[in-house]
Enzyme design. Sequence first.
Site, PDB file in Angstrom:
ATOM      1  N   PRO A  17     -50.245  -2.590  -1.040  1.00 33.13           N
ATOM      2  CA  PRO A  17     -49.717  -1.409  -0.340  1.00 33.13           C
ATOM      3  C   PRO A  17     -50.709  -0.272  -0.152  1.00 33.13           C
ATOM      4  O   PRO A  17     -50.410   0.694   0.558  1.00 33.13           O
ATOM      5  CB  PRO A  17     -48.557  -0.971  -1.245  1.00 33.13           C
ATOM      6  CG  PRO A  17     -48.938  -1.443  -2.596  1.00 33.13           C
ATOM      7  CD  PRO A  17     -49.673  -2.740  -2.389  1.00 33.13           C
ATOM      8  N   ASP A  40     -57.787  -5.079   8.819  1.00 34.09           N
ATOM      9  CA  ASP A  40     -56.778  -4.369   9.594  1.00 34.09           C
ATOM     10  C   ASP A  40     -56.970  -2.863   9.468  1.00 34.09           C
ATOM     11  O   ASP A  40     -57.618  -2.374   8.526  1.00 34.09           O
ATOM     12  CB  ASP A  40     -55.372  -4.744   9.106  1.00 34.09           C
ATOM     13  CG  ASP A  40     -54.967  -6.146   9.512  1.00 34.09           C
ATOM     14  OD1 ASP A  40     -55.647  -6.726  10.376  1.00 34.09           O
ATOM     15  OD2 ASP A  40     -53.983  -6.657   8.960  1.00 34.09           O
ATOM     16  N   LYS A  62     -54.651  -2.658  14.700  1.00 33.93           N
ATOM     17  CA  LYS A  62     -53.581  -2.788  15.681  1.00 33.93           C
ATOM     18  C   LYS A  62     -52.736  -1.526  15.642  1.00 33.93           C
ATOM     19  O   LYS A  62     -52.388  -1.018  14.584  1.00 33.93           O
ATOM     20  CB  LYS A  62     -52.673  -3.992  15.370  1.00 33.93           C
ATOM     21  CG  LYS A  62     -53.349  -5.347  15.480  1.00 33.93           C
ATOM     22  CD  LYS A  62     -52.334  -6.450  15.248  1.00 33.93           C
ATOM     23  CE  LYS A  62     -52.968  -7.828  15.377  1.00 33.93           C
ATOM     24  NZ  LYS A  62     -53.899  -8.119  14.286  1.00 33.93           N
ATOM     25  N   GLY A  94     -50.831  -5.324   2.575  1.00 36.18           N
ATOM     26  CA  GLY A  94     -49.703  -6.059   2.010  1.00 36.18           C
ATOM     27  C   GLY A  94     -50.072  -7.479   1.671  1.00 36.18           C
ATOM     28  O   GLY A  94     -51.073  -7.745   1.005  1.00 36.18           O
ATOM     29  N   ILE A  98     -46.539 -12.088   4.975  1.00 31.40           N
ATOM     30  CA  ILE A  98     -45.338 -11.283   5.231  1.00 31.40           C
ATOM     31  C   ILE A  98     -45.655 -10.331   6.376  1.00 31.40           C
ATOM     32  O   ILE A  98     -46.259  -9.282   6.187  1.00 31.40           O
ATOM     33  CB  ILE A  98     -44.885 -10.485   3.988  1.00 31.40           C
ATOM     34  CG1 ILE A  98     -44.663 -11.409   2.794  1.00 31.40           C
ATOM     35  CG2 ILE A  98     -43.609  -9.693   4.303  1.00 31.40           C
ATOM     36  CD1 ILE A  98     -43.487 -12.356   2.951  1.00 31.40           C
ATOM     37  N   THR A 123     -46.673  -7.341  -1.313  1.00 32.94           N
ATOM     38  CA  THR A 123     -46.202  -6.985   0.009  1.00 32.94           C
ATOM     39  C   THR A 123     -45.666  -5.555   0.025  1.00 32.94           C
ATOM     40  O   THR A 123     -45.283  -4.999  -1.019  1.00 32.94           O
ATOM     41  CB  THR A 123     -45.135  -7.972   0.499  1.00 32.94           C
ATOM     42  OG1 THR A 123     -44.851  -7.700   1.879  1.00 32.94           O
ATOM     43  CG2 THR A 123     -43.851  -7.867  -0.299  1.00 32.94           C
ATOM     44  N   ALA A 124     -45.645  -4.951   1.191  1.00 33.63           N
ATOM     45  CA  ALA A 124     -45.278  -3.543   1.312  1.00 33.63           C
ATOM     46  C   ALA A 124     -43.911  -3.241   0.720  1.00 33.63           C
ATOM     47  O   ALA A 124     -43.708  -2.199   0.095  1.00 33.63           O
ATOM     48  CB  ALA A 124     -45.323  -3.132   2.778  1.00 33.63           C
ATOM     49  N   MET A 174     -42.393  -1.849  10.079  1.00 31.23           N
ATOM     50  CA  MET A 174     -42.786  -1.430  11.436  1.00 31.23           C
ATOM     51  C   MET A 174     -41.589  -0.912  12.241  1.00 31.23           C
ATOM     52  O   MET A 174     -41.422  -1.243  13.410  1.00 31.23           O
ATOM     53  CB  MET A 174     -43.449  -2.614  12.176  1.00 31.23           C
ATOM     54  CG  MET A 174     -44.657  -3.175  11.471  1.00 31.23           C
ATOM     55  SD  MET A 174     -45.252  -4.734  12.192  1.00 31.23           S
ATOM     56  CE  MET A 174     -43.988  -5.889  11.616  1.00 31.23           C
TER      57      MET A 174
END
Length: 255
Positions: A17, A40, A62, A94, A98, A123-124, A174
Amino acid sequence: MENTSSLGIVYLVGAGPGDPDLLTMRAARLLGNAQLVVHDGLVDRSILALIPATARLISVAKQRSKHTLPQDEINALLIREALAGRDVVRLKGGDPFIFGRGGEEMEDCHAAGVRVEVVPGITAASGAAAASGIALTHRDSASIVSFVAGQCKGLSDQDWAGLAGKGRTLVIYMGVKTAPQIAEKLMGDGLAPDMPVAIIENAARPQMRVLRGPLAALPDLVVQHSVVSPALIVIGEVTARANASVAQIALEAAA
């Protein structure tokens, strides 16, 4: 692990995270020895700082409706570098599997004969929940947890019926930009407008914020507090049980 092949290896690494202390030991070792990192945009700078200054860094950040490289070109980049004999650390926020498109990258690499090693990350959803004191499951409140993407094609056509409600927790990745559509969709499926929700922004980072309110106020929460990514939306009774002693900024929204 020593690479004795003339081909490079692609390491799909989860950065967790955001807090470097939450990296796996395997991820930290790979970053500390990396010569090529494709990362990323949401990977925290404190994690990128673990990479040697001599390494080559390629950002494939992104953003909504704007990609530095389309996904197909990212896949091609990984394959091209590995076929040239270079090991590639593909660093993702993350966990790679996932909502990280790690599966797509792995499949293309395998099809090209490139070896892939997956290094999972926190994961987040798990990281954000832990940092904010929200237990995604609780014997008195939730025995089911669902993860969905709030920014995807055909959002209005996605079937989320039964994913949120009594005894359930829904975590939306998101979803900041589509908060109005998300609230409308869930209430249209019968979820009560006063269902508790929480927005966790910049989880596990010094600037973390937790915003709380009812489902009907979700779009207003995003606008009034200028919420930006990375942020998760958690919907369910567990968000109202959060431990008030957790040390971070918590903003309570009016119903």
